[in-house]
Design an enzyme around this catalytic site. Sequence first.
Site, PDB file in Angstrom:
ATOM      1  N   ASP A  67     -15.531  -3.662   2.846  1.00 57.01           N
ATOM      2  CA  ASP A  67     -13.982  -3.865   3.022  1.00 57.01           C
ATOM      3  C   ASP A  67     -14.043  -5.444   2.259  1.00 57.01           C
ATOM      4  O   ASP A  67     -14.782  -5.713   1.502  1.00 57.01           O
ATOM      5  CB  ASP A  67     -14.079  -4.425   4.628  1.00 57.01           C
ATOM      6  N   ASN A 135     -16.452  -8.287  18.795  1.00 57.07           N
ATOM      7  CA  ASN A 135     -15.462  -7.246  19.629  1.00 57.07           C
ATOM      8  C   ASN A 135     -15.768  -5.720  19.391  1.00 57.07           C
ATOM      9  O   ASN A 135     -14.927  -4.794  19.825  1.00 57.07           O
ATOM     10  CB  ASN A 135     -14.055  -7.442  19.377  1.00 57.07           C
ATOM     11  N   HIS A 137     -16.054  -4.604  16.389  1.00 62.70           N
ATOM     12  CA  HIS A 137     -15.798  -4.045  15.123  1.00 62.70           C
ATOM     13  C   HIS A 137     -16.962  -3.807  14.160  1.00 62.70           C
ATOM     14  O   HIS A 137     -17.703  -4.538  14.304  1.00 62.70           O
ATOM     15  CB  HIS A 137     -14.691  -4.947  14.624  1.00 62.70           C
ATOM     16  N   GLU A 142     -10.960  -2.712  13.834  1.00 61.90           N
ATOM     17  CA  GLU A 142     -10.995  -3.677  15.102  1.00 61.90           C
ATOM     18  C   GLU A 142     -10.919  -2.478  16.300  1.00 61.90           C
ATOM     19  O   GLU A 142     -10.454  -1.524  16.048  1.00 61.90           O
ATOM     20  CB  GLU A 142      -9.520  -4.367  15.000  1.00 61.90           C
TER      21      GLU A 142
HETATM   22  P1  PGA Z   1     -21.727 -11.439  11.322  1.00 64.39           P
HETATM   23  O1  PGA Z   1     -20.518 -10.561  11.387  1.00 64.39           O
HETATM   24  O2  PGA Z   1     -22.816 -10.721  10.841  1.00 64.39           O
HETATM   25  O3  PGA Z   1     -21.208 -12.797  10.607  1.00 64.39           O
HETATM   26  O4  PGA Z   1     -21.908 -11.927  12.818  1.00 64.39           O
HETATM   27  C1  PGA Z   1     -20.439  -9.283  11.731  1.00 64.39           C
HETATM   28  C2  PGA Z   1     -19.321  -8.845  11.571  1.00 64.39           C
HETATM   29  O5  PGA Z   1     -18.253  -9.209  12.136  1.00 64.39           O
HETATM   30  O6  PGA Z   1     -19.148  -7.549  11.029  1.00 64.39           O
END
Ligand code: PGA
Length: 237
Positions: A67, A135, A137, A142
Amino acid sequence: MKVIKCKDYYNVSRQAANIISAQIIMKPNAVLGLATGSTPVGTYDQLVRWYDKGDLDFSEVTTVNLDEYRGLSGTHEQSYRYFMNKHLFDRVNVRKDHTFVPDGLGEPKAACAEYDRLIERLGGIDLQLLGIGNNGHIGFNEPDTAFETMVHIVDLKQSTVEANARFFRSIDEVPTQAITMGLKSIMQAKKILLVAAGKKKMDILQKSLYGPVTPDVPASILQLHPDLTVIYTESEE
Ligand code: PGA
């Protein structure tokens, strides 16, 4: 599904890097699907250490990232292209023109279609590395994203914008849209490697791996993937 519990973040990173190295050694021209976020940083550091020792060669590897924010150029310090250059691409011998990150500045429809076509042209992703959001994702998919989505544009949830605000001077600068591989694009990878670290991820990890498969928890779709490895630690260290 294979689930590996580690005693700390260092070991999560080592195990994940081990699987990625094995992929590169077995198939030197592998297509790696890569992820940003704080969790994969240790994995990239470990890969760089093995590269520095002469144990790994990225010269034939191609990478495709999940992304990118919309509206940020690759030179913006918070763009995912910048992140990948800094944490991995500038530190190993991957060919820069073999590293791909979705185009956050292009016309949205064309940029999405082009990234779908790119992945197809590369023959698909051999190994996709993923983090998981609080959450559930994966990429920027999302909750309530349809499982059949390919590369698409998303409006970020307020909670994600807030979680990202720490990386920007003010919350007003945080992009509100992103271009992301969809859940179907991710599920089409031949192998998936999910890394998670820290207590605050344990609840969503549990729900994703053992709860109902539902768009409420985007990562729950991974239960249906035939070759999923999850590497995690509860430890905060
Ligand atoms: P993080 O993020 O590794 O910074 O916890 C993971 C994500 O949001 O995909």
